[in-house]
Scaffold this motif. Structure first.
Motif, PDB file in Angstrom:
ATOM      1  N   ASP A 221       5.108   8.867   0.191  1.00 29.91           N
ATOM      2  CA  ASP A 221       5.734   8.977   1.508  1.00 29.91           C
ATOM      3  C   ASP A 221       6.937   8.045   1.630  1.00 29.91           C
ATOM      4  O   ASP A 221       8.003   8.444   2.075  1.00 29.91           O
ATOM      5  CB  ASP A 221       4.709   8.687   2.623  1.00 29.91           C
ATOM      6  N   ILE A 222       6.743   6.785   1.203  1.00 29.41           N
ATOM      7  CA  ILE A 222       7.807   5.806   1.426  1.00 29.41           C
ATOM      8  C   ILE A 222       7.725   4.700   0.381  1.00 29.41           C
ATOM      9  O   ILE A 222       6.629   4.337  -0.060  1.00 29.41           O
ATOM     10  CB  ILE A 222       7.706   5.216   2.862  1.00 29.41           C
ATOM     11  N   ILE A 223       8.869   4.196  -0.023  1.00 23.64           N
ATOM     12  CA  ILE A 223       8.899   3.026  -0.890  1.00 23.64           C
ATOM     13  C   ILE A 223       9.536   1.896  -0.114  1.00 23.64           C
ATOM     14  O   ILE A 223      10.632   2.026   0.423  1.00 23.64           O
ATOM     15  CB  ILE A 223       9.640   3.295  -2.203  1.00 23.64           C
ATOM     16  N   ASP A 224       8.765   0.832  -0.040  1.00 29.32           N
ATOM     17  CA  ASP A 224       9.143  -0.307   0.778  1.00 29.32           C
ATOM     18  C   ASP A 224       9.452  -1.458  -0.188  1.00 29.32           C
ATOM     19  O   ASP A 224      10.542  -1.507  -0.761  1.00 29.32           O
ATOM     20  CB  ASP A 224       7.956  -0.575   1.710  1.00 29.32           C
ATOM     21  N   SER A 225       8.510  -2.344  -0.432  1.00 29.14           N
ATOM     22  CA  SER A 225       8.757  -3.428  -1.393  1.00 29.14           C
ATOM     23  C   SER A 225       8.812  -2.881  -2.821  1.00 29.14           C
ATOM     24  O   SER A 225       9.420  -3.485  -3.695  1.00 29.14           O
ATOM     25  CB  SER A 225       7.644  -4.472  -1.298  1.00 29.14           C
ATOM     26  N   GLY A 226       8.152  -1.763  -3.052  1.00 24.33           N
ATOM     27  CA  GLY A 226       8.092  -1.196  -4.392  1.00 24.33           C
ATOM     28  C   GLY A 226       6.885  -1.673  -5.182  1.00 24.33           C
ATOM     29  O   GLY A 226       6.639  -1.203  -6.291  1.00 24.33           O
ATOM     30  N   ARG A 227       6.107  -2.565  -4.606  1.00 24.29           N
ATOM     31  CA  ARG A 227       4.967  -3.133  -5.335  1.00 24.29           C
ATOM     32  C   ARG A 227       3.926  -2.081  -5.701  1.00 24.29           C
ATOM     33  O   ARG A 227       3.474  -2.021  -6.843  1.00 24.29           O
ATOM     34  CB  ARG A 227       4.288  -4.223  -4.493  1.00 24.29           C
ATOM     35  N   THR A 228       3.559  -1.262  -4.740  1.00 26.86           N
ATOM     36  CA  THR A 228       2.510  -0.266  -4.979  1.00 26.86           C
ATOM     37  C   THR A 228       2.904   0.680  -6.108  1.00 26.86           C
ATOM     38  O   THR A 228       2.153   0.889  -7.053  1.00 26.86           O
ATOM     39  CB  THR A 228       2.249   0.553  -3.690  1.00 26.86           C
ATOM     40  N   LEU A 229       4.111   1.218  -5.995  1.00 21.08           N
ATOM     41  CA  LEU A 229       4.573   2.203  -6.970  1.00 21.08           C
ATOM     42  C   LEU A 229       4.779   1.625  -8.349  1.00 21.08           C
ATOM     43  O   LEU A 229       4.487   2.266  -9.355  1.00 21.08           O
ATOM     44  CB  LEU A 229       5.865   2.847  -6.481  1.00 21.08           C
ATOM     45  N   SER A 230       5.284   0.419  -8.395  1.00 25.76           N
ATOM     46  CA  SER A 230       5.525  -0.220  -9.667  1.00 25.76           C
ATOM     47  C   SER A 230       4.205  -0.398 -10.426  1.00 25.76           C
ATOM     48  O   SER A 230       4.075  -0.051 -11.601  1.00 25.76           O
ATOM     49  CB  SER A 230       6.206  -1.560  -9.401  1.00 25.76           C
ATOM     50  N   TYR A 231       3.205  -0.847  -9.714  1.00 24.40           N
ATOM     51  CA  TYR A 231       1.887  -1.052 -10.318  1.00 24.40           C
ATOM     52  C   TYR A 231       1.264   0.289 -10.728  1.00 24.40           C
ATOM     53  O   TYR A 231       0.773   0.457 -11.838  1.00 24.40           O
ATOM     54  CB  TYR A 231       0.976  -1.779  -9.322  1.00 24.40           C
ATOM     55  N   LEU A 232       1.351   1.234  -9.821  1.00 20.54           N
ATOM     56  CA  LEU A 232       0.754   2.551 -10.050  1.00 20.54           C
ATOM     57  C   LEU A 232       1.387   3.255 -11.251  1.00 20.54           C
ATOM     58  O   LEU A 232       0.704   3.824 -12.099  1.00 20.54           O
ATOM     59  CB  LEU A 232       0.956   3.390  -8.788  1.00 20.54           C
ATOM     60  N   MET A 233       2.697   3.193 -11.336  1.00 19.07           N
ATOM     61  CA  MET A 233       3.379   3.887 -12.437  1.00 19.07           C
ATOM     62  C   MET A 233       3.063   3.246 -13.782  1.00 19.07           C
ATOM     63  O   MET A 233       2.851   3.946 -14.762  1.00 19.07           O
ATOM     64  CB  MET A 233       4.880   3.940 -12.188  1.00 19.07           C
ATOM     65  N   ASP A 234       3.010   1.924 -13.810  1.00 17.14           N
ATOM     66  CA  ASP A 234       2.652   1.241 -15.059  1.00 17.14           C
ATOM     67  C   ASP A 234       1.258   1.674 -15.513  1.00 17.14           C
ATOM     68  O   ASP A 234       1.020   1.930 -16.682  1.00 17.14           O
ATOM     69  CB  ASP A 234       2.665  -0.285 -14.879  1.00 17.14           C
ATOM     70  N   MET A 235       0.371   1.780 -14.544  1.00 11.72           N
ATOM     71  CA  MET A 235      -1.002   2.162 -14.869  1.00 11.72           C
ATOM     72  C   MET A 235      -1.084   3.616 -15.358  1.00 11.72           C
ATOM     73  O   MET A 235      -1.746   3.916 -16.347  1.00 11.72           O
ATOM     74  CB  MET A 235      -1.849   1.981 -13.612  1.00 11.72           C
ATOM     75  N   LEU A 236      -0.377   4.511 -14.678  1.00 12.48           N
ATOM     76  CA  LEU A 236      -0.476   5.928 -15.027  1.00 12.48           C
ATOM     77  C   LEU A 236       0.270   6.268 -16.321  1.00 12.48           C
ATOM     78  O   LEU A 236      -0.096   7.203 -17.020  1.00 12.48           O
ATOM     79  CB  LEU A 236       0.016   6.799 -13.868  1.00 12.48           C
ATOM     80  N   LYS A 237       1.291   5.492 -16.638  1.00  7.97           N
ATOM     81  CA  LYS A 237       2.026   5.722 -17.892  1.00  7.97           C
ATOM     82  C   LYS A 237       1.125   5.516 -19.105  1.00  7.97           C
ATOM     83  O   LYS A 237       1.338   6.127 -20.146  1.00  7.97           O
ATOM     84  CB  LYS A 237       3.251   4.803 -17.981  1.00  7.97           C
ATOM     85  N   LYS A 238       0.124   4.686 -18.947  1.00  5.54           N
ATOM     86  CA  LYS A 238      -0.820   4.432 -20.053  1.00  5.54           C
ATOM     87  C   LYS A 238      -1.666   5.667 -20.365  1.00  5.54           C
ATOM     88  O   LYS A 238      -2.345   5.719 -21.382  1.00  5.54           O
ATOM     89  CB  LYS A 238      -1.735   3.251 -19.711  1.00  5.54           C
ATOM     90  N   ARG A 239      -1.625   6.662 -19.479  1.00  3.13           N
ATOM     91  CA  ARG A 239      -2.404   7.888 -19.712  1.00  3.13           C
ATOM     92  C   ARG A 239      -1.586   8.932 -20.478  1.00  3.13           C
ATOM     93  O   ARG A 239      -1.976  10.097 -20.546  1.00  3.13           O
ATOM     94  CB  ARG A 239      -2.895   8.448 -18.373  1.00  3.13           C
TER      95      ARG A 239
END
Ligand code: IMP
Ligand code: MG
Length: 173
Positions: free
Chosen positions: A98-116
């Motif tokens: 929905d929204i990117i604010d600080s970017g913390r959530t997405l940064s963490y999430l993408m790093d985690m999902l890239k491992k898949r």
């Protein structure tokens, strides 16, 4: 309590922009299949509208995350409340937020999902508040850049309310 909500992006503008992004994604991934990963709950309205505007084959999955230490300057570690049902291996994954604010959530999430091991991973957000960025994240598709104001509607909530508004608004306090 009812709040006064000032329209920031009208229903017509939101719908027009989502149609454009859907067309762009269909072009950019022509000949491929894409896997949309919706980040609940805020991303759900955008994901559905976007998916309807994509003309190449689409599969959908959903995940729900919550930030540790909400309201604090946390490390950006997020807890998975609901994980994806399907593997990402070999898929062209588009994360829909929905929204990117600080970017913390997405940064963490993408790093985690890239491992898949997805074949590719791109990020699509309805709204972006670039002024608020703390962690650098590369956003591939943005609906609207907005100023640093608290917004609701189209999936975004204020205390779990107003997600169902068909436009983006600012809560007046
Ligand atoms: P980030 O980790 O700071 O980028 O956090 C993004 C999350 O904060 C979004 O997914 C929203 O859930 C929430 N958020 C940030 N700004 C707003 C806003 O203006 N309205 C509603 N929720 C927001
Ligand atoms: Mg969210």
């Amino acid at each position: 309590m009812e709040h006064t909500i000032k329209v920031l992006v009208s229903e017509e503008e939101v719908n027009r922009r989502i149609k454009e992004i859907g067309e762009q994604i269909s072009k950019d991934f022509a000949g491929k299949e894409i896997h949309l990963v919706c980040v609940l709950k805020g991303g759900v309205f955008f994901t559905c509208e976007l998916a309807k505007r994509i003309t190449i084959p689409v599969s959908l999955d959903f995940m729900s995350v919550s930030s540790y230490g909400a309201g604090t300057t946390s490390s950006g570690v997020v807890k998975i409340v609901k994980d994806l049902d399907q593997p990402l291996e070999g898929k062209h994954v588009i994360i829909v937020e929905d929204i990117i604010d600080s970017g913390r959530t997405l940064s963490y999430l993408m790093d985690m999902l890239k491992k898949r091991n997805p074949a590719s991973m791109t990020l699509c957000t309805l709204l972006d508040k670039p002024e608020r960025r703390v962690v650098d994240v590369k956003v591939d598709y943005v609906g609207f850049n907005i100023p640093d104001e608290f917004v609701v509607g189209y999936g975004l909530d204020y205390d779990q309310k107003y997600r169902n508004l068909p436009y983006i608004g600012v809560v007046e306090v």
